[in-house]
Scaffold this motif. Structure first.
Motif, PDB file in Angstrom:
ATOM      1  N   GLU A  83      24.087  35.795  48.291  1.00 10.58           N
ATOM      2  CA  GLU A  83      25.163  36.744  48.528  1.00 10.58           C
ATOM      3  C   GLU A  83      26.492  36.068  48.212  1.00 10.58           C
ATOM      4  O   GLU A  83      26.775  34.966  48.694  1.00 10.58           O
ATOM      5  CB  GLU A  83      25.154  37.225  49.977  1.00 10.58           C
ATOM      6  CG  GLU A  83      23.876  37.950  50.372  1.00 10.58           C
ATOM      7  CD  GLU A  83      23.883  38.380  51.822  1.00 10.58           C
ATOM      8  OE1 GLU A  83      24.914  38.148  52.501  1.00 10.58           O
ATOM      9  OE2 GLU A  83      22.873  38.946  52.274  1.00 10.58           O
ATOM     10  N   LEU A  84      27.307  36.732  47.398  1.00 10.02           N
ATOM     11  CA  LEU A  84      28.632  36.241  47.042  1.00 10.02           C
ATOM     12  C   LEU A  84      29.653  37.303  47.423  1.00 10.02           C
ATOM     13  O   LEU A  84      29.513  38.462  47.038  1.00 10.02           O
ATOM     14  CB  LEU A  84      28.723  35.954  45.541  1.00 10.02           C
ATOM     15  CG  LEU A  84      27.686  34.990  44.954  1.00 10.02           C
ATOM     16  CD1 LEU A  84      27.862  34.891  43.446  1.00 10.02           C
ATOM     17  CD2 LEU A  84      27.794  33.614  45.597  1.00 10.02           C
ATOM     18  N   GLU A  85      30.666  36.903  48.164  1.00  9.83           N
ATOM     19  CA  GLU A  85      31.713  37.823  48.579  1.00  9.83           C
ATOM     20  C   GLU A  85      33.064  37.216  48.233  1.00  9.83           C
ATOM     21  O   GLU A  85      33.447  36.177  48.775  1.00  9.83           O
ATOM     22  CB  GLU A  85      31.627  38.115  50.076  1.00  9.83           C
ATOM     23  CG  GLU A  85      30.347  38.824  50.482  1.00  9.83           C
ATOM     24  CD  GLU A  85      30.382  39.301  51.917  1.00  9.83           C
ATOM     25  OE1 GLU A  85      31.429  39.114  52.576  1.00  9.83           O
ATOM     26  OE2 GLU A  85      29.370  39.856  52.374  1.00  9.83           O
ATOM     27  N   GLY A  86      33.768  37.850  47.301  1.00  9.23           N
ATOM     28  CA  GLY A  86      35.047  37.331  46.855  1.00  9.23           C
ATOM     29  C   GLY A  86      36.189  38.249  47.208  1.00  9.23           C
ATOM     30  O   GLY A  86      36.059  39.482  47.183  1.00  9.23           O
ATOM     31  N   GLU A  87      37.335  37.643  47.522  1.00 13.99           N
ATOM     32  CA  GLU A  87      38.547  38.387  47.814  1.00 13.99           C
ATOM     33  C   GLU A  87      39.697  37.784  47.023  1.00 13.99           C
ATOM     34  O   GLU A  87      39.787  36.564  46.878  1.00 13.99           O
ATOM     35  CB  GLU A  87      38.879  38.340  49.313  1.00 13.99           C
ATOM     36  CG  GLU A  87      37.858  39.028  50.207  1.00 13.99           C
ATOM     37  CD  GLU A  87      38.234  38.936  51.677  1.00 13.99           C
ATOM     38  OE1 GLU A  87      39.261  38.281  51.973  1.00 13.99           O
ATOM     39  OE2 GLU A  87      37.507  39.514  52.508  1.00 13.99           O
ATOM     40  N   PRO A  88      40.588  38.634  46.491  1.00  9.56           N
ATOM     41  CA  PRO A  88      41.717  38.093  45.732  1.00  9.56           C
ATOM     42  C   PRO A  88      42.655  37.306  46.625  1.00  9.56           C
ATOM     43  O   PRO A  88      42.788  37.585  47.820  1.00  9.56           O
ATOM     44  CB  PRO A  88      42.396  39.350  45.183  1.00  9.56           C
ATOM     45  CG  PRO A  88      41.984  40.445  46.110  1.00  9.56           C
ATOM     46  CD  PRO A  88      40.596  40.096  46.575  1.00  9.56           C
ATOM     47  N   GLY A  89      43.300  36.320  46.029  1.00  8.73           N
ATOM     48  CA  GLY A  89      44.297  35.550  46.747  1.00  8.73           C
ATOM     49  C   GLY A  89      45.687  35.972  46.309  1.00  8.73           C
ATOM     50  O   GLY A  89      46.098  37.114  46.510  1.00  8.73           O
ATOM     51  N   ALA A  90      46.408  35.055  45.660  1.00  6.18           N
ATOM     52  CA  ALA A  90      47.719  35.389  45.126  1.00  6.18           C
ATOM     53  C   ALA A  90      47.563  36.423  44.021  1.00  6.18           C
ATOM     54  O   ALA A  90      46.462  36.727  43.581  1.00  6.18           O
ATOM     55  CB  ALA A  90      48.391  34.125  44.592  1.00  6.18           C
ATOM     56  N   ALA A  91      48.698  36.965  43.592  1.00  8.09           N
ATOM     57  CA  ALA A  91      48.674  37.983  42.542  1.00  8.09           C
ATOM     58  C   ALA A  91      47.919  37.467  41.325  1.00  8.09           C
ATOM     59  O   ALA A  91      48.004  36.289  40.972  1.00  8.09           O
ATOM     60  CB  ALA A  91      50.095  38.361  42.154  1.00  8.09           C
ATOM     61  N   ALA A  92      47.172  38.360  40.688  1.00  6.28           N
ATOM     62  CA  ALA A  92      46.353  37.967  39.542  1.00  6.28           C
ATOM     63  C   ALA A  92      47.223  37.573  38.360  1.00  6.28           C
ATOM     64  O   ALA A  92      48.279  38.165  38.111  1.00  6.28           O
ATOM     65  CB  ALA A  92      45.433  39.118  39.144  1.00  6.28           C
ATOM     66  N   HIS A  93      46.758  36.557  37.626  1.00  6.48           N
ATOM     67  CA  HIS A  93      47.294  36.288  36.300  1.00  6.48           C
ATOM     68  C   HIS A  93      46.701  37.327  35.348  1.00  6.48           C
ATOM     69  O   HIS A  93      45.489  37.563  35.374  1.00  6.48           O
ATOM     70  CB  HIS A  93      46.885  34.896  35.816  1.00  6.48           C
ATOM     71  CG  HIS A  93      47.610  33.767  36.493  1.00  6.48           C
ATOM     72  ND1 HIS A  93      47.553  33.545  37.842  1.00  6.48           N
ATOM     73  CD2 HIS A  93      48.410  32.803  35.970  1.00  6.48           C
ATOM     74  CE1 HIS A  93      48.285  32.478  38.137  1.00  6.48           C
ATOM     75  NE2 HIS A  93      48.824  32.015  37.023  1.00  6.48           N
ATOM     76  N   VAL A  94      47.504  37.928  34.526  1.00  7.46           N
ATOM     77  CA  VAL A  94      47.011  38.847  33.506  1.00  7.46           C
ATOM     78  C   VAL A  94      46.977  38.063  32.191  1.00  7.46           C
ATOM     79  O   VAL A  94      48.012  37.781  31.591  1.00  7.46           O
ATOM     80  CB  VAL A  94      47.889  40.100  33.379  1.00  7.46           C
ATOM     81  CG1 VAL A  94      47.321  41.038  32.317  1.00  7.46           C
ATOM     82  CG2 VAL A  94      47.980  40.818  34.728  1.00  7.46           C
ATOM     83  N   LEU A  95      45.763  37.681  31.783  1.00 11.77           N
ATOM     84  CA  LEU A  95      45.588  36.771  30.651  1.00 11.77           C
ATOM     85  C   LEU A  95      45.142  37.532  29.405  1.00 11.77           C
ATOM     86  O   LEU A  95      44.495  38.577  29.483  1.00 11.77           O
ATOM     87  CB  LEU A  95      44.558  35.696  31.009  1.00 11.77           C
ATOM     88  CG  LEU A  95      44.869  34.855  32.251  1.00 11.77           C
ATOM     89  CD1 LEU A  95      43.772  33.825  32.480  1.00 11.77           C
ATOM     90  CD2 LEU A  95      46.230  34.175  32.129  1.00 11.77           C
ATOM     91  N   GLU A  96      45.489  36.964  28.281  1.00 12.39           N
ATOM     92  CA  GLU A  96      45.146  37.557  26.994  1.00 12.39           C
ATOM     93  C   GLU A  96      43.687  37.273  26.635  1.00 12.39           C
ATOM     94  O   GLU A  96      43.139  36.218  26.981  1.00 12.39           O
ATOM     95  CB  GLU A  96      46.040  36.983  25.891  1.00 12.39           C
ATOM     96  CG  GLU A  96      47.519  37.225  26.092  1.00 12.39           C
ATOM     97  CD  GLU A  96      47.917  38.664  25.853  1.00 12.39           C
ATOM     98  OE1 GLU A  96      47.360  39.298  24.932  1.00 12.39           O
ATOM     99  OE2 GLU A  96      48.791  39.169  26.588  1.00 12.39           O
ATOM    100  N   VAL A  97      43.074  38.217  25.951  1.00  9.96           N
ATOM    101  CA  VAL A  97      41.760  37.998  25.339  1.00  9.96           C
ATOM    102  C   VAL A  97      41.881  38.378  23.865  1.00  9.96           C
ATOM    103  O   VAL A  97      42.655  39.276  23.501  1.00  9.96           O
ATOM    104  CB  VAL A  97      40.637  38.806  26.021  1.00  9.96           C
ATOM    105  CG1 VAL A  97      40.513  38.441  27.483  1.00  9.96           C
ATOM    106  CG2 VAL A  97      40.878  40.295  25.872  1.00  9.96           C
TER     107      VAL A  97
END
Length: 310
Positions: free
Chosen positions: A251-265
């Motif tokens: 089981e993996l449970e993730g929560e965001p921390g600081a504001a997300a980086h919006v990265l290029e692809v």
């Protein structure tokens, strides 16, 4: 040439080396460096899109991110490694980036724990299937770091940090994907990573997901069809429930921390990039591993990388 053509479809035979370049339109390389005591995270990304390339350097705290498109990029056909013009050069023993005087990384990796040579990679049987929408493979599961980064006005000392490196490759990015990695659990031999996305297989919608957990000398690689993962992933959190043979459950449970980086692809056929990767460089990831009724591991990292792509 049959083997070369087979690998150019993205596939690898059992006991192959998926970390080598395949010759597909997109070959992506990713290094993640975490200093648990200081709370620093530095990410370096390189891509080879059949000759042209992209390099990215991002860091936490501070929200720093910079991307450069280069006219020349070369992915190594013999090992894990890439050179993106003069912007980035990296392999399993280090990564060096120069995206300007205020965006530099120069580190070497030591005490490297690589993905073991085993019959199948992180995707299991899927590695042998040609033409999948996306392939993924962790390469460096754990390493110690020596070096530093220049992020904006700050020099970030990274001696003693932890490193992880992986590779993904395909014709293009899927419409929606999820990914995560964590190693700062307070125990040097524990890490977890996952990757998945929404795709169409034989015109049928699917959301295959692979999960990797390292617990000391044991490496759990869980992927369809031998393992099933139920996923709920998005900007508000990541919830994965994996069941495999022998009563194994992760089981993996993730929560965001600081504001997300919006990265290029990269958009491989168009020599351009688009901001589609929403990546939290310091989120929270809780990991629980059970076999039957027995608890094998429970831990939490506050410096996890968590991503969703749209």
């Amino acid at each position: 040439m049959p083997l070369r053509a087979y690998r150019a479809s993205g596939a690898d035979l059992p006991f192959g080396r998926p970390e080598r370049a395949h010759g597909v339109p997109f070959e992506g390389y990713y290094w993640r460096i975490v200093h648990p005591e200081r709370g620093h995270v530095v990410v370096a990304i390189g891509a080879d899109c059949r000759g042209w390339g992209m390099a990215t350097l991002a860091a936490h705290p501070g929200g720093f991110a910079r991307t450069r498109v280069e006219p020349v990029a070369v992915a190594d056909p013999h090992a894990f490694g890439i050179t993106v013009g003069g912007a980035l050069r990296g392999d399993a023993l280090g990564v060096h980036a120069d995206l300007g005087p205020d965006a530099r990384l120069d580190v070497t990796l030591h005490d490297v724990v690589r993905w073991p040579r085993r019959r199948l990679g992180a995707l299991g049987l899927a590695h042998a299937v040609p033409g999948l929408p996306q392939y993924w493979q962790p390469v460096v599961l754990h390493a110690r770091v020596r070096g530093r980064a220049r992020i904006g006005r700050d020099v970030v000392e990274l001696d003693g940090a932890l490193a992880y490196a992986e590779k993904n490759w395909a014709h293009a990015f899927p419409d929606h994907w999820w990914w995560g990695h964590a190693a700062a659990f307070g125990e040097p031999d524990v890490m977890a990573a996952f990757a998945g996305g929404r795709v169409r297989l034989a015109a049928t919608p699917a959301a295959p997901t692979a999960v990797v957990v390292r617990l000391g000398g044991a490496l759990l690689a869980l992927a369809p069809p031998l393992a099933r993962t139920d996923v709920a992933a998005g900007a508000s959190g990541w919830r994965l429930r994996t069941r495999a043979l022998g009563g194994l459950r992760v089981e993996l449970e993730g929560e965001p921390g600081a504001a997300a980086h919006v990265l290029e692809v990269p958009v491989p056929g168009e020599r351009r990039t688009v901001p589609r990767s929403h990546q939290h460089l310091a989120g929270r990831l809780a990991v629980t591993v059970r076999r039957g009724r027995r608890l094998r591991y429970r831990g939490e990292s506050a410096l996890a990388g968590l991503e969703h792509g749209v």
